[in-house]
Design an enzyme around this catalytic site. Structure first.
Site, PDB file in Angstrom:
ATOM      1  N   GLY A  46     -40.522  53.794  57.250  1.00 26.05           N
ATOM      2  CA  GLY A  46     -41.764  53.712  56.492  1.00 26.05           C
ATOM      3  C   GLY A  46     -41.488  53.904  55.015  1.00 26.05           C
ATOM      4  N   GLN A  51     -43.190  55.509  46.328  1.00 23.02           N
ATOM      5  CA  GLN A  51     -41.771  55.867  46.457  1.00 23.02           C
ATOM      6  C   GLN A  51     -40.860  54.917  45.693  1.00 23.02           C
ATOM      7  OE1 GLN A  51     -42.197  56.393  50.954  1.00 23.02           O
ATOM      8  NE2 GLN A  51     -40.502  57.762  50.435  1.00 23.02           N
ATOM      9  N   CYS A 102     -37.479  61.877  55.133  1.00 21.20           N
ATOM     10  CA  CYS A 102     -38.142  61.071  54.106  1.00 21.20           C
ATOM     11  C   CYS A 102     -37.085  60.471  53.181  1.00 21.20           C
ATOM     12  CB  CYS A 102     -39.103  61.957  53.315  1.00 21.20           C
ATOM     13  SG  CYS A 102     -40.022  61.084  52.042  1.00 21.20           S
ATOM     14  N   LEU A 103     -37.262  59.210  52.835  1.00 24.46           N
ATOM     15  CA  LEU A 103     -36.326  58.564  51.920  1.00 24.46           C
ATOM     16  C   LEU A 103     -36.343  59.216  50.541  1.00 24.46           C
ATOM     17  CD1 LEU A 103     -36.957  54.846  52.924  1.00 24.46           C
ATOM     18  CD2 LEU A 103     -35.069  56.341  53.645  1.00 24.46           C
ATOM     19  N   HIS A 144     -47.580  60.560  57.674  1.00 28.19           N
ATOM     20  CA  HIS A 144     -46.526  60.914  56.710  1.00 28.19           C
ATOM     21  C   HIS A 144     -46.627  59.999  55.483  1.00 28.19           C
ATOM     22  CE1 HIS A 144     -42.215  61.882  55.580  1.00 28.19           C
ATOM     23  NE2 HIS A 144     -42.419  60.745  54.929  1.00 28.19           N
ATOM     24  N   GLU A 145     -46.704  58.695  55.719  1.00 28.59           N
ATOM     25  CA  GLU A 145     -46.750  57.742  54.599  1.00 28.59           C
ATOM     26  C   GLU A 145     -48.047  57.860  53.812  1.00 28.59           C
ATOM     27  OE1 GLU A 145     -44.099  56.356  53.618  1.00 28.59           O
ATOM     28  OE2 GLU A 145     -42.952  56.783  55.433  1.00 28.59           O
ATOM     29  N   HIS A 148     -48.027  60.402  51.101  1.00 27.88           N
ATOM     30  CA  HIS A 148     -47.438  59.960  49.825  1.00 27.88           C
ATOM     31  C   HIS A 148     -48.506  59.429  48.875  1.00 27.88           C
ATOM     32  CE1 HIS A 148     -43.152  60.450  50.419  1.00 27.88           C
ATOM     33  NE2 HIS A 148     -43.225  59.868  51.602  1.00 27.88           N
TER      34      HIS A 148
END
Length: 177
Positions: A46, A51, A102-103, A144-145, A148
């Site tokens: 994701g 991000q 997470c990235l 989660h996304e 952000h």
């Protein structure tokens, strides 16, 4: 298509609240294509537009499940899903814990507790509205996304002690190169 740089904590841009998408044009489709290429390259399941430094309410998700017909378990089925201006409602009372990463907080994982099910309303890249009840890993991933989009990272759901431990490990990993 291009691979975009992924912002990492403590970059202040990750704390921005993203703005709704109002124009559904070719530039939006190019950004979405670049986000998929970036997510797959990372690799991740994701990615939110913030991000990659774009404060718009855009998410791309692909859980990339193994193909059940591949006997060697090597082929992965890609099922990319784009969510624009997502809003969730009706969270279940049942909660799930999942070890999230997470990235933007690379190579760090911690258990986060979230509703097991959630209803999501969103638009696709052409502006068409959709609604779906999400469960399992998809429910966890979209929550989660969506965090952000509000400037929230998964580590914000942890106790101060656990969050500090994750950040300390990340700092140590960066120093080690």
């Amino acid at each position: 298509m291009a691979i975009l740089p992924i912002l990492e904590t403590p970059d202040a841009r990750l704390r921005q609240i993203s703005k709704p998408v109002e124009v559904f044009d070719d530039a939006l489709k190019t950004l979405i294509a670049d986000m998929y290429e970036t997510m797959y390259d990372a690799p991740g399941i994701g990615l939110a537009a913030i991000q990659v430094g774009v404060p718009q309410r855009i998410l791309v998700i692909d859980l990339q499940e193994p193909d059940p017909e591949d006997e060697e378990g090597k082929r992965i089925l890609r099922t990319p899903r784009t969510f624009i201006n997502p809003v969730f409602s009706d969270p279940s009372e049942e909660m799930n814990a999942y070890s999230e990463g997470c990235l933007s907080v690379p190579e760090q994982f911690a258990d986060v507790i979230r509703p097991a099910e959630i209803t999501v309303d969103w638009q696709d890249e052409d502006g068409n509205p959709h609604r779906e009840r999400m469960t399992g890993l998809m429910a966890t991933c979209i929550q989660h996304e969506m965090d952000h989009l509000e400037g929230i990272l998964f580590i914000d759901h942890l106790s101060k002690l656990k969050r500090d431990m994750v950040l300390k490990k990340l700092s140590k990993m960066r120093r080690a190169g």
